[in-house]
Design a protein around this motif. Structure first.
Motif, PDB file in Angstrom:
ATOM      1  N   GLU A 109       0.827  -1.211   0.000  1.00 60.96           N
ATOM      2  CA  GLU A 109       0.000   0.000   0.000  1.00 60.96           C
ATOM      3  C   GLU A 109       0.868   1.271   0.000  1.00 60.96           C
ATOM      4  OE1 GLU A 109      -2.200  -2.901  -0.130  1.00 60.96           O
ATOM      5  OE2 GLU A 109      -1.625  -2.924   1.966  1.00 60.96           O
ATOM      6  N   ASN A 138      -0.495  -7.463  -3.397  1.00 58.95           N
ATOM      7  CA  ASN A 138      -1.038  -6.615  -4.468  1.00 58.95           C
ATOM      8  C   ASN A 138       0.003  -5.647  -5.043  1.00 58.95           C
ATOM      9  OD1 ASN A 138      -1.664  -5.363  -1.663  1.00 58.95           O
ATOM     10  ND2 ASN A 138      -1.581  -3.633  -3.078  1.00 58.95           N
ATOM     11  N   ASP A 168      -6.863  -4.702  -4.635  1.00 58.13           N
ATOM     12  CA  ASP A 168      -6.099  -5.065  -3.424  1.00 58.13           C
ATOM     13  C   ASP A 168      -6.347  -6.513  -3.025  1.00 58.13           C
ATOM     14  OD1 ASP A 168      -4.391  -4.850  -1.209  1.00 58.13           O
ATOM     15  OD2 ASP A 168      -6.017  -4.203   0.110  1.00 58.13           O
ATOM     16  N   ASP A 211      -4.530  -9.106  -2.613  1.00 58.84           N
ATOM     17  CA  ASP A 211      -3.258  -9.776  -2.301  1.00 58.84           C
ATOM     18  C   ASP A 211      -3.421 -11.292  -2.316  1.00 58.84           C
ATOM     19  OD1 ASP A 211      -3.622  -7.346  -0.408  1.00 58.84           O
ATOM     20  OD2 ASP A 211      -1.476  -7.676  -0.212  1.00 58.84           O
ATOM     21  N   LYS A 231      -7.808 -14.352  -1.344  1.00 55.03           N
ATOM     22  CA  LYS A 231      -8.800 -13.339  -1.003  1.00 55.03           C
ATOM     23  C   LYS A 231      -9.996 -13.459  -1.952  1.00 55.03           C
ATOM     24  CE  LYS A 231      -6.337  -9.361   1.168  1.00 55.03           C
ATOM     25  NZ  LYS A 231      -5.927  -7.942   0.945  1.00 55.03           N
TER      26      LYS A 231
HETATM   27 CA   LIG Z   1      -2.334  -5.356   0.552  1.00 58.10          CA
END
Ligand SMILES: [Ca+2]
Ligand SMILES: O=C(O)c1cc(C(=O)O)c2c(n1)C(=O)C(=O)c1cc(C(=O)O)[nH]c1-2
Length: 549
Positions: A189, A277, A320, A322, A348
């Motif tokens: 991030e 990500n 996002d 990941d 995820k």
């Molecule tokens: Ca992440």
């Protein structure tokens, strides 16, 4: 370069005995029904504990033996390490405690002297130490690797892994093997360039680095579909034009953190991990191409860090999503029914992916464990609804595998979200999302503990919970599965059927993976109850330990 000093002196007293965990004990940890020597139980990371004293027939009688309170009231994700009756736990902000694993008596307490800069995205978490010989190893929020003397808690050395000003930080438990300490980084991030590094366990010297973002070739194969064959709605022609125009230099800030422990196959000398990500999370125009090796499983050589293979789940991710739940090494049937050595990952995305261990070939993906909708709708400025949300599916929560039952157990979330994009330039090591993912207040969130047959990909049972699940799973030879919830419930299930057999209210979120061990012939179950920052579950500061009366 490693330097000896830096940490504050530990308080307390030395352990009554030496800690001695040679490599041979780490290698045999998966069959060790007395200790818990790796954060995920063994190099294969199955989190299958081979003791059966506590089992489906008696778990209803499980009761607390002690609760150990730390001085840090913040989210707890630690997997306790237990060696010969001594337990080592970590807390948020990098404290380490050594305690008697049968009584809870504290021996020593080490508090890392934190540098001025910490850049963690999702809470000041730490997921545990690794042990080798008489040393413990921990990654810190200011991106250091430190070694402690296990007997006293005294710091032996510390080394700077990467620059925290640029967004590098450590939350994961390291893995130690053949004298090397393996550790990745968070920072997906923040526009980091992710890696896995190996340091010498003796002195902290850097031995090798594998960058998760290759300098050349990160554009990949311009994949149109994800691993499950669904179109990701990329505008490949536009991406190619962007790459032509801007060049590939953005590999330096393309993200790709590795923030959970890697698996190690000693037989083939291979390290397996998944990569997080790309940066920025939601604004893809800054980074045309597949963004290799983000959102991938990667295999590298243990001795040199050289690339072996990768498999990318989502090319050019803008959600996002990941790849993060730690890789598990086990065996599973291929489509022809032949048993193969496999590496598996719970995404995820809500799928469990099963790969051939030698080649990375995707043998199967499970049915979706949680609802999916609108995949892969692109983020918009006003927000596009897509399920799963950015926390999953399966978050960092380690899964467990009971190979006898052929089942993998995964802690899932259902959190409907809208994905928002906004134009954004690299902010120099500051948070860099390029938009936002937002939960939808009017929609119900919940969790699901799912048992999936790894030979077929079918969900065999599920247990739905009030709250999204984050923290991880333990399976045992007593045919039990242990899992906690953010509302404080810690539960045991029948591993075959998913029937709830026992529960205990811990008073704070149980959002950490449980472990098991024995002292004096008695089996214990331990788990941290400290809540979770990312999902804002009630904080606590306790490690709870249970046994039969
Ligand atoms: Ca992440
Ligand atoms: O991309 C990254 O580097 C990175 C790191 C971390 C982390 O290390 O805590 C998280 C995330 N991403 C993330 O996306 C996420 O949802 C998340 C939840 C948590 C947590 O500890 O509960 N950490 C992280």
């Amino acid at each position: 370069q490693a330097e000896v000093q830096g940490g504050a002196a530990p308080t307390g007293q030395p352990l009554p005995k030496d800690i001695a965990v040679p490599q041979s004990r780490l290698d045999a940890a998966g069959g060790d029904a007395v200790n818990f020597l790796h954060s995920n139980g063994s190099y294969a990371q199955t989190r299958y504990y081979p003791a059966s004293q506590i089992n489906t027939g008696n778990v209803a009688k499980l009761r607390p033996v002690f609760s150990f309170q730390t001085a840090v009231l913040e989210s707890m994700e630690t997997a306790p390490i237990v060696v010969d009756g001594i337990m080592f736990i970590t807390t948020s902000y990098n404290h380490v405690y050594a305690l008697d694993a049968a009584t809870g008596k504290e021996f020593w307490h080490f508090k890392h002297k934190m540098g001025p800069v910490t850049t963690y995205c999702c809470g000041p978490n730490n997921r545990g130490v690794a042990v080798l010989d008489g040393k413990l190893f921990m990654g810190t929020l200011d991106a250091k690797l430190i070694a402690l003397e296990a007997k006293t808690g005294k710091q032996l050395w510390e080394t700077q892994i990467a620059d925290p000003e640029l967004g590098y930080s450590e939350t994961m438990a390291p893995v130690v093997v053949n004298g090397k300490v393996l550790i990745g980084t968070n920072g997906g991030e923040y526009g980091v360039r992710g890696f896995v590094k190996a340091f010498d366990a003796n002195d902290g010297k850097l031995l090798w680095t594998f960058y998760t973002i290759p300098e050349k070739g990160h554009e990949g194969v311009w994949a149109v579909n994800d691993a499950t064959g669904r179109n990701m709605l990329r505008d490949i022609a536009a991406e190619k034009a962007q790459l032509e125009q801007k060049g590939g230099d953005f590999y330096k800030t393309l993200g790709g953190g590795v923030w959970m422990a890697p698996a190690v196959d000693k037989e083939s000398n291979t390290v397996f991990f998944v990569v997080g990500n790309p940066s920025p999370d939601l604004y893809g125009r800054e980074r045309p191409g597949d963004n290799l090796y983000t959102n991938s499983m990667v295999a590298i050589d243990l001795n040199t860090g050289a690339y072996k293979w990768h498999y990318q789940y989502i090319a050019h991710d803008v959600w996002d999503l990941d790849a993060v739940s730690p890789v598990i090494l086990t065996e599973a049937k291929d489509k022809a029914g032949k048993m193969r050595k496999v590496a598996i990952h719970g995404g995820k995305t809500g799928h469990i992916y099963v790969h051939d261990r030698a080649t990375g070939e995707l043998l199967r993906f499970s049915e979706a464990m949680v609802p999916q909708e609108n995949m892969w709708v692109l983020p918009t400025s006003s927000g596009a609804r897509m399920l799963p949300g950015a926390n999953g599916g399966v978050e960092w929560s380690p899964m467990a595998v009971n190979a006898k039952l052929r089942l993998a157990y995964a802690a899932n979330l259902h959190q409907p979200m809208t994905y928002h994009v906004e134009e954004s330039r690299y902010p120099g090591g500051k948070l860099w999302l390029g938009g936002a993912f937002k939960t939808i207040p009017s929609e119900k969130q919940w969790g699901r503990l799912a048992a999936v047959d790894i030979d077929t990909g079918k969900m065999v049972w599920k247990f739905d919970t009030e709250q999204p699940l984050i923290g991880g799973v333990l399976a045992t030879a007593g045919d039990l599965v242990f899992n906690g919830e953010g509302n404080g419930f810690f539960r045991a299930f029948d591993a075959k059927t998913g029937k709830k057999l026992w529960e205990y209210q811990a008073g704070a979120g149980v959002n950490a993976p449980a472990v098991s061990y024995q002292v004096g012939g008695k089996q214990y179950i331990a788990v941290a109850a400290g809540g979770n920052t990312q999902l804002d579950f009630k904080r606590g500061n306790t490690v709870l330990v249970f046994a039969l009366p």
